[in-house]
Design a protein around this motif. Structure first.
Motif, short mmCIF file in Angstrom:
data_model
loop_
_atom_site.label_atom_id
_atom_site.label_comp_id
_atom_site.label_asym_id
_atom_site.label_seq_id
_atom_site.Cartn_x
_atom_site.Cartn_y
_atom_site.Cartn_z
N SER A 89 1.90 5.26 0.81
CA SER A 89 1.87 3.81 1.03
C SER A 89 0.61 3.39 1.77
O SER A 89 -0.13 4.22 2.31
CB SER A 89 3.10 3.37 1.83
OG SER A 89 4.30 3.77 1.22
N ASN A 91 0.95 0.32 3.87
CA ASN A 91 1.80 -0.81 4.19
C ASN A 91 1.26 -1.73 5.28
O ASN A 91 1.87 -2.76 5.55
CB ASN A 91 3.20 -0.32 4.58
CG ASN A 91 4.24 -1.40 4.54
OD1 ASN A 91 4.90 -1.69 5.52
ND2 ASN A 91 4.36 -2.05 3.38
N LYS A 142 5.89 -0.23 0.16
CA LYS A 142 6.14 1.14 0.58
C LYS A 142 6.61 1.98 -0.61
O LYS A 142 7.26 1.50 -1.52
CB LYS A 142 7.20 1.17 1.68
CG LYS A 142 6.74 0.60 3.00
CD LYS A 142 7.83 0.73 4.06
CE LYS A 142 7.35 0.17 5.40
NZ LYS A 142 8.40 0.29 6.45
N ASP A 153 2.22 7.26 5.44
CA ASP A 153 1.45 6.06 5.11
C ASP A 153 -0.02 6.32 5.46
O ASP A 153 -0.32 6.94 6.49
CB ASP A 153 1.99 4.88 5.90
CG ASP A 153 1.32 3.57 5.53
OD1 ASP A 153 1.90 2.83 4.72
OD2 ASP A 153 0.23 3.30 6.05
#
Length: 283
Positions: A89, A91, A142, A153
């Motif tokens: 991800s 995010n 995500k 992430d």
């Protein structure tokens, strides 16, 4: 007489305590020098990150001050989109932030709409979850892997790892490197990598679960004509992840330079005023 005796006893006790500590410290140092701790496999095989020269390095670092630096960030985003985004991800970054990299509003809208992972939405009446297309104002959605653990992430990865971009670059290009014969002689158990793991001398414990993301040259196609070698892709995505971790770096450097220049000029003016005020005054 008694207070003097008490003070002498206190001094003697304190001196004895300090002497014992000094003696213990001395023998600890001597023992460490004479019997150094055994080298671990991580120390024997772990490599320091390779050198990576990026436009964002140093106090005058920038992201988009030149055409080439802008193109590199766009190439890095493409590598993230085509290679990394299916697992990792981003995010803390919004789609509209990509305008800082030279994408126009229409391009950002298209990138958001076409993104493979959609935004989850809940129907308040039915109580069920669905999906909708991403908007430029949305953050990158995500990526979830239910039951198997979610890969980290990447938004702040270059801030979270020592040597930042150099670490990312080294890790991505380090899968082909093997332990040296000397290291394997000391640690023969590393001759075979555990099932489901991949040896990488730049990873902290040497074996990483992530398969090599960059499997060969021309894994993506750069629109600016740059050859997408494995080394070039690793450099570009590392540069892009520096931007995701600190997108205000270029503005911060510019502001810092302006403040330093202001302080230098103010110091010169203040000194000139000092000389003017005290001119003719005898000391």
């Amino acid at each position: 007489m008694l207070p003097l005796f008490i003070r002498s006893i206190k001094f003697l006790i304190g001196a004895t305590f300090v002497g014992v500590l000094a003696w213990a410290l001395l023998w600890t140092v001597v023992d460490t020098v004479q019997n150094p701790p055994a080298e671990t496999a991580e120390e024997a095989m772990h490599h320091h990150p390779k050198e990576l020269d990026l436009p964002s390095n140093g106090v005058f670092g920038h992201f988009t001050a030149t055409e080439e630096s802008t193109r590199q960030l766009q190439r890095g985003f493409l590598v993230y989109e085509k290679v990394c985004a299916s697992c990792h991800s981003l995010n803390l970054v919004s789609f509209r932030d990509l305008q800082q990299l030279g994408y126009n509003e229409a391009e950002v809208k298209k990138i958001a709409k076409d993104w493979a992972v959609k935004q989850p939405v809940q129907d308040p009446k039915a109580g069920t979850w669905g999906e909708r297309d991403n908007l430029p104002s949305d953050r990158f959605p995500k990526v979830y892997y239910p039951g198997t653990g979610t890969p980290p992430d990447l938004s702040l990865m270059t801030k979270a790892r020592h040597d930042g971009a150099a670490y990312v670059y080294s890790l991505l290009t380090g899968y082909d490197e093997k332990p040296s014969a000397e290291a394997l002689k000391k640690f023969p158990e590393f001759a075979k990598t555990p099932d489901g793991m991949h040896f990488n001398p730049y990873f902290a414990n040497l074996n990483i679960a992530m398969p090599p993301p960059l499997t060969g040259d021309d894994q993506v196609t750069y629109s600016d004509g740059t050859r997408a070698t494995k080394d070039q892709m690793a450099k570009d995505v590392a540069a892009f992840l520096v931007w995701t971790a600190e997108p205000t770096l270029q503005r911060r450097h510019s502001a810092g330079l302006a403040v330093v220049l202001f302080l230098l000029i103010a110091t010169g003016l203040a000194y000139g005023a000092y000389l003017t005020v005290w001119r003719g005054v005898k000391h």
